[in-house]
Design an enzyme around this catalytic site. Structure first.
Site, PDB file in Angstrom:
ATOM      1  N   GLY A 210       0.875  -1.218  -0.057  1.00 23.95           N
ATOM      2  CA  GLY A 210       0.168   0.020   0.001  1.00 23.95           C
ATOM      3  C   GLY A 210       0.801   1.243   0.112  1.00 23.95           C
ATOM      4  O   GLY A 210       2.054   1.313  -0.476  1.00 23.95           O
ATOM      5  N   ASN A 211       0.289   2.298   0.403  1.00 24.87           N
ATOM      6  CA  ASN A 211       1.031   3.556   0.145  1.00 24.87           C
ATOM      7  C   ASN A 211       0.393   4.535   1.276  1.00 24.87           C
ATOM      8  O   ASN A 211      -0.676   4.265   2.020  1.00 24.87           O
ATOM      9  CB  ASN A 211       1.063   4.369  -0.924  1.00 24.87           C
ATOM     10  CG  ASN A 211      -0.534   4.637  -1.408  1.00 24.87           C
ATOM     11  OD1 ASN A 211      -1.070   5.574  -0.936  1.00 24.87           O
ATOM     12  ND2 ASN A 211      -0.936   3.875  -2.598  1.00 24.87           N
ATOM     13  N   ARG A 212       0.904   5.749   1.750  1.00 28.96           N
ATOM     14  CA  ARG A 212       0.519   6.586   2.641  1.00 28.96           C
ATOM     15  C   ARG A 212      -0.536   7.588   2.467  1.00 28.96           C
ATOM     16  O   ARG A 212      -0.842   8.549   3.331  1.00 28.96           O
ATOM     17  CB  ARG A 212       1.751   7.360   3.310  1.00 28.96           C
ATOM     18  CG  ARG A 212       2.861   6.526   3.815  1.00 28.96           C
ATOM     19  CD  ARG A 212       4.224   7.355   4.236  1.00 28.96           C
ATOM     20  NE  ARG A 212       5.286   6.417   4.231  1.00 28.96           N
ATOM     21  CZ  ARG A 212       5.867   5.716   5.492  1.00 28.96           C
ATOM     22  NH1 ARG A 212       4.919   5.797   6.335  1.00 28.96           N
ATOM     23  NH2 ARG A 212       6.814   5.145   5.346  1.00 28.96           N
ATOM     24  N   SER A 213      -1.239   7.469   1.341  1.00 27.67           N
ATOM     25  CA  SER A 213      -2.389   8.329   1.021  1.00 27.67           C
ATOM     26  C   SER A 213      -3.453   8.260   2.232  1.00 27.67           C
ATOM     27  O   SER A 213      -3.762   7.223   2.538  1.00 27.67           O
ATOM     28  CB  SER A 213      -2.870   8.118  -0.498  1.00 27.67           C
ATOM     29  OG  SER A 213      -3.997   9.016  -0.282  1.00 27.67           O
TER      30      SER A 213
END
Ligand code: PMT
Length: 423
Positions: A210-213
């Site tokens: 995933g990512n930090r958005s």
């Protein structure tokens, strides 16, 4: 800057209005807070006074020589009432003038906004709905309450929308009322699609890439579009923020799900804004049970205790939208307008702006909003800094523009200001 009157009603959501006050003052607006006596039971006068830099009164007997019960309303560019309780709505609808806020409402000739917040039963009661209808009939703007967790364990419509959403709606009204501003409801009749958040690509039943958005920028874009009158479809990937008032949400998890939802919604859209952080790759296979430390289901790598995860490319949704909408050479009507965001850190190959320019060409979208990202920058924060680039030769495109650092709601307003001339 504008003279804003912030009328605070006696509801628990008064605590959120302190953040709304901060948003106004941080953007240079002059704010006079007029709480009701019961509002001060929830948040005291020192808080309102310290945050606004002005004395605060609830009745008409303070500073009488300056006739505050008439002057405050007459000098206002915007009156915002939040939270608007059932009692305050009833008193305003009846035209009562028994405290400083209700006298201000009777003397104001500027736009007036009510943001109701109360329990679902009170909001849905025919008496409250009739009072709201009376106010709307007199030209008051009512921002409907959001649905969600209320004071206790119960949920339903009645929640005060988030301060950023309220600020965006108020800013829009201020802009609309100003002589040089775009006309009211400038996105009325338009369908816009906004993607927000970060996709998650599963590795096994418990893990993902995933990512930090956080979704804050995308949600702010959706809220501003709704405040400007658009029908908004928000395709939301793994976001836990409250849904902005008046916005339809489609929840998704992975990049493929996001592609499906955006493509479907884009069919009749005027604008698609891709603010979501979409994974470029996903694991080729998803393990059916949790990958163990010792015997990985996936191919064992050189270090036998650790699996090697093979990735495959995800579709480029933004580029796909551009390809799907028609052939410029054939003179097709180019709808939807496609707007991308470029999250860049800059590297040896070029600066953030160089890489964004190159991305604009590669993706072929109409507008690319570049934001520098990194540790504590853009991802997850409340503020952002952006640079807007247009497709070369695009008809109606205004010049490039940089905005920020500023709250994501204000950035969202700048982005929509940059899209509107293309419509
Ligand atoms: O959510 P916040 O915490 O508020 O943070 C906001 C943000 C930093 C996530 C946002 O402002 C932002 O920059 N979003 C785009 C992030 C991204 O994926 O950038 P990119 O440079 O990798 O992709 C460029 C564009 O192509 C984006 O519009 C993206 O949505 C799109 N894309 C990317 C990959 C892919 N497979 N398909 C796509 O459509």
């Amino acid at each position: 800057m504008s003279n804003v009157v912030l009328g605070v009603g006696g509801g628990i959501a008064a605590y959120k209005v302190a953040s709304l006050l901060r948003l106004f003052t941080e953007h240079g607006h002059d704010v006079t807070v007029v709480p009701t006596a019961s509002a001060l039971q929830f948040v005291g006068a020192p808080t309102w006074s310290a945050l606004s830099g002005k004395p605060v009164a609830t009745d008409v007997w303070s500073d009488v020589a300056r006739v505050p019960h008439v002057r405050i309303g007459q000098q206002a560019d915007l009156v915002v009432v939040a939270p608007a309780t059932a009692d305050l709505i009833a008193r305003a609808a009846a035209g009562m003038a028994d405290d400083l806020l209700t006298t201000t409402l009777l003397t104001a000739s500027c736009p007036v906004v009510f943001a109701p917040a109360m329990h679902t039963e009170m909001w849905l009661h025919p008496a409250t709905q009739a009072n709201v209808a009376t106010l709307v009939g007199r030209g008051v703007h009512v921002i409907p309450p959001a649905s969600g967790r209320l004071t206790g364990a119960d949920t339903g419509p009645g929640r005060l929308p988030e301060p950023g959403d309220l600020y965006a709606a108020c800013l829009h009204l201020l802009e609309s009322a100003a002589p040089a501003a775009p006309s009211r409801g400038v996105l009325a009749g338009r369908h816009v699609v906004v993607s927000a958040g970060g996709t998650r690509e599963p590795l096994d039943p418990v893990r993902f890439l995933g990512n930090r958005s956080s979704g804050k920028q995308g949600y702010a874009l959706a809220a501003v579009a709704a405040a400007r009158g658009a029908r908004v479809t928000l395709v939301s990937a793994n976001v836990t923020l409250p849904v902005p008032a008046g916005v339809d949400v489609v929840e998704v998890g992975t990049a493929i799900e996001l592609q499906d939802a955006v493509t479907r919604a884009a069919k009749d859209a005027d604008v698609v804004v891709m603010a979501a952080a979409v994974a470029d790759f996903r694991p080729r296979t998803v393990a059916s049970s949790k990958i163990k430390k010792t015997h990985a289901e996936t191919v064992a790598g050189p270090d036998e205790s650790a699996p090697t995860i093979e990735l495959v490319r995800n579709p480029d949704i933004l580029a796909g939208l551009v390809q799907a909408r028609g052939d410029r050479a054939r003179g097709d009507r180019l709808r939807p307008i496609v707007v991308g965001f470029a999250a860049e850190t800059g590297d040896a190959a070029g600066s953030v702006l160089d890489l964004a320019r190159e991305k604009l060409v590669r993706k072929g979208c109409d507008l690319l909003v570049a934001n520098e990202v990194g540790d504590g920058v853009a991802f997850g924060t409340d503020t952002n800094t952006v640079h807007l680039f247009y497709r070369p030769g695009l008809a109606g495109a205004p010049g490039e523009r940089t905005a920020g650092p500023a709250p994501k709601e204000a950035i969202a307003a700048v982005v929509w200001d940059g899209i509107q001339p293309l419509l």
